[in-house]
Design a protein around this motif. Structure first.
Motif, short mmCIF file in Angstrom:
data_model
loop_
_atom_site.label_atom_id
_atom_site.label_comp_id
_atom_site.label_asym_id
_atom_site.label_seq_id
_atom_site.Cartn_x
_atom_site.Cartn_y
_atom_site.Cartn_z
N THR A 53 0.86 -1.16 0.29
CA THR A 53 -0.19 -0.07 0.08
C THR A 53 0.54 1.22 -0.12
O THR A 53 0.15 2.05 0.33
N SER A 75 -2.58 -5.40 -0.12
CA SER A 75 -3.14 -5.85 0.60
C SER A 75 -5.12 -6.11 -0.89
O SER A 75 -5.41 -6.08 -2.08
N VAL A 76 -5.80 -5.91 -0.17
CA VAL A 76 -6.67 -5.86 -0.55
C VAL A 76 -7.87 -4.50 -0.88
O VAL A 76 -8.24 -4.42 -2.16
N GLY A 77 -6.87 -3.72 0.26
CA GLY A 77 -6.92 -1.91 0.01
C GLY A 77 -6.83 -2.12 -1.42
O GLY A 77 -5.46 -2.35 -1.35
N LEU A 100 -7.84 -11.53 4.74
CA LEU A 100 -7.55 -10.72 5.64
C LEU A 100 -8.71 -10.65 6.37
O LEU A 100 -8.38 -10.05 7.28
N ARG A 238 -9.00 3.78 5.98
CA ARG A 238 -7.54 3.85 4.96
C ARG A 238 -7.72 5.52 6.07
O ARG A 238 -9.16 6.46 5.68
N HIS A 285 -1.12 0.67 11.23
CA HIS A 285 -1.96 -0.56 10.32
C HIS A 285 -1.61 -1.83 9.79
O HIS A 285 -0.57 -2.14 9.07
N SER A 288 -4.48 -6.29 9.18
CA SER A 288 -4.17 -7.66 8.35
C SER A 288 -3.28 -8.59 9.23
O SER A 288 -2.79 -9.24 9.11
N ARG A 294 -0.79 -12.47 6.92
CA ARG A 294 0.27 -11.86 6.42
C ARG A 294 0.90 -13.34 5.04
O ARG A 294 1.51 -12.84 3.57
N MET A 297 -1.52 -13.22 2.62
CA MET A 297 -1.83 -12.35 1.51
C MET A 297 -0.84 -12.20 0.80
O MET A 297 -1.24 -11.97 -1.10
C1 DGY Z 1 -5.54 -3.65 2.91
O1 DGY Z 1 -5.05 -5.12 2.45
O2 DGY Z 1 -6.01 -2.99 2.75
C2 DGY Z 1 -4.67 -3.53 4.30
O3 DGY Z 1 -5.03 -1.77 5.05
C3 DGY Z 1 -3.02 -3.60 4.18
O4 DGY Z 1 -3.17 -4.36 5.67
#
Ligand code: DGY
Length: 335
Positions: A53, A75-77, A100, A238, A285, A288, A294, A297
């Motif tokens: 990110t 990341s998911v975001g 996550l 975020r 932050h 997750s 992790r 991910m």
């Molecule tokens: C996400 O996966 O978007 C988290 O914010 C990163 O750890």
């Protein structure tokens, strides 16, 4: 010849092993922070990249990297990736949903409780050797049990938070652009509310919505003033969704009671106004950040990259218009 892939931050050995089976790999295992220019230079001649990110992938970067075919974020975001620009440049963009969800939901409850029970403040006093033993009125906080909690953002993670809050006998409200179907609302015991109802009714607001131009400063000065003076705000989503300057001011003035933040505007810089306040719990932050999550991910991102560069059809493709356009890959199934 093997395709070339760059990994921009340190990853697990298993992640590297997976990628190295397929690609000529360069990885920033020293975990240095790179500028946009460093990243662009290191991306020359690369077919794929695993980013996090903290890496901005925008028009300026993509126009300097014509060979790039996939950007796989761990990341998911994905607000750090300009997906439209990727599409224009024929670059596949992928993320890591699902893996996550449960860890982020756990941490959302953790940060909410830490804020309600003044855990950071208490620990600071204790470590400073300023604690003089327990007494009736010290560090009085608020309860999570039976509180009215509003979850803003009701995707997979929002729903997982709601399920946990049922165990605390909370009244659960949610706010989302589109209303969930009735069966889901019933299953998680959540009631849809407007933004104004959210602000007026919530004892606790948990933010877990995506960051877009529409959600920029979703909570700013005006919204904070509409919240209860006893309310707690928790940002798991975020930075940028909350106006951190306005929040610092509201916490200082007692406009709201407390806040828990896992994310910040301009990370890793944090609004200076927050540091001196005892009624905010700050975490770096880490929603997750459990080892298995992790690992999952990173492995999901690696698999996305492998599938993108071998079949053109990665499992978590954010811009499906692009996959079919990759020369020689159209119509091939994902592995
Ligand atoms: C996400 O996966 O978007 C988290 O914010 C990163 O750890």
């Amino acid at each position: 010849m093997k395709k070339k892939v760059l990994v921009t931050r340190e990853v697990f050995d298993e992640t590297l092993a997976c990628l190295a089976q397929h690609f000529d790999l360069t990885s920033n295992q020293a975990n240095e922070r790179w500028s946009a220019d460093d990243l662009a230079r290191r991306l020359q001649g690369k077919d794929g990249v695993l980013v996090t990110t903290g890496d901005r992938v925008d028009e300026a970067l993509l126009s300097r990297c014509p060979q790039l075919k996939v950007v796989s974020t761990v990341s998911v975001g994905f607000n750090h990736i300009d997906v439209d620009a990727c599409t224009r440049h024929g670059v596949m963009a992928t993320n890591t949903p699902d893996v996550l969800t449960q860890s982020v939901a756990d941490m959302s409850v953790c940060l909410t409780l830490a804020t309600l029970r003044r855990l950071g403040e208490g620990e600071r006093r204790l470590r400073a050797r300023q604690w003089q033993g327990t007494h009736l009125k010290q560090f009085l906080g608020h309860d999570l049990h039976h509180a009215t909690v509003c979850i803003a953002g009701f995707g997979r993670i929002g729903q997982a938070i709601a399920r946990r809050l049922r165990g605390f006998d909370c009244t659960i409200l949610y706010h989302a652009r589109s209303r969930a179907d009735a069966a889901l609302e019933q299953a998680v015991g959540a009631v849809h509310v407007t933004k104004d109802e959210l602000l007026a009714r919530a004892d606790i607001v948990i933010l877990i919505l995506p960051y877009t131009p529409q959600t920029h400063h979703f909570i700013g000065r005006a919204e904070l003033q509409k919240m209860k003076r006893s309310a707690v705000l928790v940002n798991m989503a975020r930075g940028g969704i909350v106006d951190d300057g306005a929040l610092a001011q509201a916490l200082r003035d007692g406009t709201i009671w407390g806040a828990g933040l896992d994310v910040y505007e301009n990370e890793p810089d944090v609004n200076e106004g927050l540091f001196g306040l005892d009624n905010v719990v700050l975490s770096p932050h880490i929603a997750s950040a459990t080892e298995p999550t992790r690992q999952n991910m990173a492995m999901t991102a690696a698999r996305n990259c492998v599938a993108a560069l071998t079949t053109g059809a990665p499992p978590n493709l954010l811009n499906p218009q692009v996959g079919a356009r990759v020369p020689g890959m159209a119509g091939q199934p994902a592995d």
